[in-house]
Design a protein around this motif. Sequence first.
Motif, PDB file in Angstrom:
ATOM      1  N   CYS A 136       1.197  -1.091   0.035  1.00 24.50           N
ATOM      2  CA  CYS A 136      -0.238   0.704  -0.248  1.00 24.50           C
ATOM      3  C   CYS A 136       0.720   1.276  -0.206  1.00 24.50           C
ATOM      4  CB  CYS A 136      -0.648   0.101   0.986  1.00 24.50           C
ATOM      5  SG  CYS A 136      -2.074   1.707   1.208  1.00 24.50           S
ATOM      6  N   ARG A 159     -11.662  -4.985   4.860  1.00 24.86           N
ATOM      7  CA  ARG A 159     -10.763  -6.194   3.599  1.00 24.86           C
ATOM      8  C   ARG A 159     -10.125  -7.475   4.186  1.00 24.86           C
ATOM      9  NH1 ARG A 159      -9.175  -3.904  -1.975  1.00 24.86           N
ATOM     10  NH2 ARG A 159     -11.662  -3.231  -3.108  1.00 24.86           N
ATOM     11  N   LEU A 197      -6.914  -8.891  -1.980  1.00 21.34           N
ATOM     12  CA  LEU A 197      -6.678  -8.367  -4.031  1.00 21.34           C
ATOM     13  C   LEU A 197      -5.744  -9.155  -3.974  1.00 21.34           C
ATOM     14  CD1 LEU A 197      -3.888  -5.692  -1.463  1.00 21.34           C
ATOM     15  CD2 LEU A 197      -5.786  -5.933  -3.095  1.00 21.34           C
ATOM     16  N   PHE A 249      -4.075  -6.734  -7.352  1.00 21.65           N
ATOM     17  CA  PHE A 249      -2.398  -5.645  -6.149  1.00 21.65           C
ATOM     18  C   PHE A 249      -1.826  -4.943  -7.661  1.00 21.65           C
ATOM     19  CE2 PHE A 249       1.757  -6.889  -6.780  1.00 21.65           C
ATOM     20  CZ  PHE A 249       2.015  -5.510  -5.629  1.00 21.65           C
ATOM     21  N   TYR A 296      -2.551   2.694  -4.973  1.00 24.57           N
ATOM     22  CA  TYR A 296      -1.518   2.487  -5.800  1.00 24.57           C
ATOM     23  C   TYR A 296      -1.279   3.198  -6.739  1.00 24.57           C
ATOM     24  CZ  TYR A 296      -6.602   2.210  -7.270  1.00 24.57           C
ATOM     25  OH  TYR A 296      -8.363   2.384  -6.959  1.00 24.57           O
TER      26      TYR A 296
HETATM   27  N1  5AD Z   1      -3.030  -2.085  -5.368  1.00 18.86           N
HETATM   28  C1  5AD Z   1      -4.387  -2.585  -5.295  1.00 18.86           C
HETATM   29  N2  5AD Z   1      -5.661  -1.944  -4.170  1.00 18.86           N
HETATM   30  C2  5AD Z   1      -4.728  -1.725  -2.892  1.00 18.86           C
HETATM   31  N3  5AD Z   1      -5.017  -1.569  -1.233  1.00 18.86           N
HETATM   32  C3  5AD Z   1      -3.913  -1.536  -1.149  1.00 18.86           C
HETATM   33  N4  5AD Z   1      -2.805  -1.540  -1.357  1.00 18.86           N
HETATM   34  C4  5AD Z   1      -3.190  -1.208  -2.734  1.00 18.86           C
HETATM   35  C5  5AD Z   1      -2.431  -1.625  -4.454  1.00 18.86           C
HETATM   36  N5  5AD Z   1      -0.916  -1.105  -4.591  1.00 18.86           N
HETATM   37  C6  5AD Z   1      -6.309  -1.749  -1.690  1.00 18.86           C
HETATM   38  C7  5AD Z   1      -6.824  -2.717  -0.239  1.00 18.86           C
HETATM   39  C8  5AD Z   1      -7.833  -1.709   0.868  1.00 18.86           C
HETATM   40  C9  5AD Z   1      -7.854  -0.745  -0.024  1.00 18.86           C
HETATM   41  C10 5AD Z   1      -8.313   0.455   0.724  1.00 18.86           C
HETATM   42  O1  5AD Z   1      -7.066  -0.788  -1.228  1.00 18.86           O
HETATM   43  O2  5AD Z   1      -7.224  -4.034  -0.612  1.00 18.86           O
HETATM   44  O3  5AD Z   1      -8.417  -2.382   1.724  1.00 18.86           O
END
Ligand code: 5AD
Length: 341
Positions: free
Chosen positions: A67, A156, A196, A227, A303
């Motif tokens: 994140c 989540r 994810l 992700f 992201y």
């Molecule tokens: N890519 C996609 N989703 C992400 N989240 C956090 N980092 C990423 C990432 N790099 C999602 C997580 C979190 C939500 C708020 O954002 O699943 O629960």
Amino acid sequence: MKNLIDKAFYTHNLSYEELIYLIKDEQFNEYLYSKADETRKIFVGDEIHLRGLIEFSNICKNNCQYCGLQKNNHKIDRYKMSIDEIYQTAKQAVIMGYKTIVLQSGESEVYSVDELCKIIRKIKLLNVAITLSIGEKNSDEYKELKEAGADRFLLRIETTSPKLYKALHPSMSLSKRMACLHYLKKIGFETGTGNLIGLPNQTDESIANDILFFKELDADMVGLGPFIPHNDTPLGNYKGGTFEKALKVMAITRLLMPNINIPATTAMETLNPNGRIIALQSGANVVMPNVNETKYRSKYEIYPNKICINDNPDKCRNCIEAKIKSIGRTISQTKGFRLHK
Ligand code: 5AD
Ligand code: FES
């Protein structure tokens, strides 16, 4: 394989082995999406629920490895909106027609629970549902937030694989997160979770377990997405998840949990310019447009290449309304709680 999809369509149940088999299949995706769409239509109808998303602070005490808001990322400019700013943003969203306000932030204690309750009580006077997405709190705190009037909570699970969870979440615990979710459900929150797709070292077996966890919890909402690697995190050089795979897991979730709310997520649209509409035609029935002012948007970079970063609340509302109308669906005028049918 078609039989398996039909079995899921008629019984809303698949075993762990069957789930793995279906997740691995590449040949019947279109059939899967059409059956998920049919299930969505039968159980939750053609209405789409719009939730106005306020990302009210990007301050976070955790270091979720994927994140962009993680504490160790010193490149982002941290902000917290004032109580009045949050309220004014919510009020504008209500004027635009939103029936639910989602309050989302990084996990932190920069707002006391009293302050959060105060803002919840104030927004509730606007006659909308409130969803919180603020991470882990203790049981008394969750109870206070519920009593202040919050209706729903999003948390989540991210992954149910103990090994993966541990590797991705230093100083956090999978069992604690599961306990939070069970507690939220118990005290009457409509509870949302999700995962994810495409995390480093994630297996199809562990995705199957994630889906079984959603079902076991009897989640009222499931939001999931690919992700997407963020350069300013330790996972920046890993390969991300794909749109197709996230869509597939979402469609399977719809078949197994026919009456829940499932958002077409922003991360899906980030990987595919038509991602939310495709998701809405493959099992999803919710969209969560951003209602923040433009100035905060680029700071909430979970992201990279997140959509709508230069847009404003009106633009997003009009954009999503037009897209929804173009596929012959309608916008719900209700608060959009889970239908128990
Ligand atoms: N890519 C996609 N989703 C992400 N989240 C956090 N980092 C990423 C990432 N790099 C999602 C997580 C979190 C939500 C708020 O954002 O699943 O629960
Ligand atoms: Fe923000 Fe389309 S939803 S511009």
